[in-house]
Motif scaffolding. Structure first.
Motif, PDB file in Angstrom:
ATOM      1  N   GLU A   1       0.826  -1.198   0.000  1.00 55.75           N
ATOM      2  CA  GLU A   1       0.000   0.000   0.000  1.00 55.75           C
ATOM      3  C   GLU A   1       0.871   1.263   0.000  1.00 55.75           C
ATOM      4  OE1 GLU A   1      -3.919   2.025   0.489  1.00 55.75           O
ATOM      5  OE2 GLU A   1      -2.852   0.602  -0.780  1.00 55.75           O
TER       6      GLU A   1
ATOM      7  N   PHE B   1      -9.048   1.673  -7.268  1.00 62.04           N
ATOM      8  CA  PHE B   1      -8.798   1.763  -5.823  1.00 62.04           C
ATOM      9  C   PHE B   1      -9.763   2.773  -5.206  1.00 62.04           C
ATOM     10  CE2 PHE B   1      -4.761   0.611  -7.846  1.00 62.04           C
ATOM     11  CZ  PHE B   1      -4.428  -0.546  -7.142  1.00 62.04           C
TER      12      PHE B   1
ATOM     13  N   PRO C   1      -5.644  -6.273  -5.922  1.00 62.92           N
ATOM     14  CA  PRO C   1      -6.161  -5.376  -6.960  1.00 62.92           C
ATOM     15  C   PRO C   1      -6.287  -6.088  -8.312  1.00 62.92           C
ATOM     16  CG  PRO C   1      -4.314  -4.385  -5.775  1.00 62.92           C
ATOM     17  CD  PRO C   1      -4.342  -5.828  -5.406  1.00 62.92           C
TER      18      PRO C   1
ATOM     19  N   PRO D   1      -8.979   6.488  -3.130  1.00 60.72           N
ATOM     20  CA  PRO D   1      -7.568   6.188  -3.436  1.00 60.72           C
ATOM     21  C   PRO D   1      -6.535   6.835  -2.537  1.00 60.72           C
ATOM     22  CG  PRO D   1      -8.495   7.669  -5.080  1.00 60.72           C
ATOM     23  CD  PRO D   1      -9.644   7.206  -4.237  1.00 60.72           C
TER      24      PRO D   1
ATOM     25  N   ARG E   1      -6.577  -3.712   0.923  1.00 59.27           N
ATOM     26  CA  ARG E   1      -6.748  -3.792  -0.538  1.00 59.27           C
ATOM     27  C   ARG E   1      -6.013  -5.002  -1.113  1.00 59.27           C
ATOM     28  NH1 ARG E   1      -8.352   1.563  -2.028  1.00 59.27           N
ATOM     29  NH2 ARG E   1      -7.523   3.175  -0.632  1.00 59.27           N
TER      30      ARG E   1
END
Length: 416
Positions: free
Chosen positions: A286, A332, A348, A335, A342
């Motif tokens: 991240e 996302f 993703p 974001p 996530r």
């Protein structure tokens, strides 16, 4: 001057900027994230044209653009570097070498030094150097600057592992000019005294001279390898968010202490320990989404092709960029929020999270970087709680994101 067509060809919309300079100045002054975002909003969410480093260039955006370039190496596009970059980094006798040959040499070289068996052998070196570095550079101080110290640590580690150099004086003679070279590589390519590009050329020359004293073989491949700088930026990004977000730090510390409790006080980390650092790696990923260490990469079109209704002529240069997908709310949600979850489960969508690139030219140092970041995280959080001295420190974008004050943090040493 805006352009959206040439003859019967429907070229991508965009502008070529000023004669000779193109849009180099705008890129440097605004930084790549703003440069990309503004042109995507103004011209196209898929692809736009610009002029950088003296070349007509198509900038591909989003997951679909990333996928096209990553999956069509040697079909539609091939490797390319601007001459200004080659002048900084590559030995002069190799500057005009065919990039297909360079890529083949790099793949062979990287296969040897970055294969899993080799990475496992590097882990003890990373462990020992992390402890030594923190004891020498961090523990005696109340406040440290994370960014320059991360550069120092990652460069020292690269020198130990790949060059067999342990002398700190020799390492210092390499790291300072290498930093100048890397910082100036995305500057306006005007070679005049006092410019960032001029300092980059001088820095590159010093690095080559020092390397010639150390190595006789594999010099080209070693200079082509730039894992050190992106890894130091990755370490900085991770520690930035750990210092900024107490709840994230608390969870990382919890995971790392569970690992520490299972080991003796001087026992080294193992591959199995690294595999247990799942939450810590999600935090690192991240961090790399929000502050990616590498900004993207260039290619050259080897045949004319069409994308999103626009023609990309043969010989045009192309660029993919992390900044068109990493903060895209389509991929996302919310974001700007720091959310390691996530990356749980399948993570993703494909081609949206690309800090290491993708396809056959994905950064071969990805696993090396993962090891280095996690080992360093382990020893930092076990020893300190970090507090940012400048809460909203500005980040500028050169070759990598750079905190303007070096990310100073106050160290709170844990009681043993």
């Amino acid at each position: 001057m805006p352009e959206n067509g040439s003859g019967n060809k429907n070229l991508p919309p965009g502008t070529r900027g000023w004669p000779v300079l193109g849009e180099n100045m705008e890129l440097v002054l605004s930084g790549q994230p703003k440069f990309i975002k503004h042109r995507m909003e103004k011209y196209s969410q898929d692809v736009f044209q610009t002029s950088l480093f003296g070349e007509r260039m198509a900038v591909f955006c989003g997951a679909k653009g990333n996928k096209l370039l990553f999956t069509n190496e040697y079909k539609l596009v091939t490797s390319w570097w601007p001459k200004s970059m080659k002048k900084v980094f590559i030995f002069p006798e190799f500057a005009d070498t065919n990039f297909k040959q360079v890529s083949a040499l790099k793949r062979s070289f990287h296969h040897d030094i970055l294969k899993p068996e080799a990475l496992k052998q590097y882990l003890p070196v990373m462990d020992v150097l992390s402890r030594e570095h923190l004891e020498r550079e961090w523990t005696p101080n109340a406040v440290v600057k994370v960014f320059p110290l991360s550069k120092k640590y990652t460069f020292e580690l690269a020198c130990r592992i790949f060059l067999g150099v342990v002398d700190l004086e020799v390492i210092k003679r390499l790291v300072d000019p290498f930093t100048l070279a890397n910082e100036g590589v995305f500057s306006v390519p005007i070679d005049l005294p006092g410019t960032a590009y001029n300092r980059a050329i001088k820095g590159g020359k010093v690095v080559r001279q020092e390397l010639m004293k150390i190595i006789k073989d594999r010099r080209k491949e070693l200079m082509e390898k730039n894992t050190f700088d992106t890894t130091s930026s990755a370490v900085t990004s991770v520690l930035n968010y750990i210092a900024e977000l107490p709840d994230i730090y608390k969870e990382v510390l919890k995971e790392q202490m569970e690992i520490a409790k299972s080991k003796g006080p001087d026992e080294l980390l193992t591959w199995e320990d690294i595999e247990k650092m799942k939450y810590s790696w999600n935090v690192a990923r991240e961090s790399l989404r929000l502050m990616p260490p590498a900004q993207g990469a260039f290619r050259e079109s080897i045949t004319e092709f069409t994308y999103a209704g626009f023609t990309i002529p043969r010989g045009w240069k192309t660029f993919w960029t992390v900044h068109s997908s990493h903060k895209n709310p389509e991929y996302f949600p919310d974001p700007e929020k720091f959310d390691p979850s996530r990356f749980e489960g399948t993570g993703p969508p494909p081609y949206t999270f690309v800090p290491f690139g993708g396809g056959p030219r994905m950064c071969p140092g990805k696993e090396y970087a993962r090891l280095q970041v996690l080992v360093f995280m382990h020893y930092v959080v076990r020893r300190f709680k970090l507090e940012k001295v400048i809460p909203n420190e500005k980040i500028v974008f050169h070759a990598s994101p750079t905190p303007v004050h070096g990310l100073p943090v106050r160290l709170h040493l844990h009681e043993k």
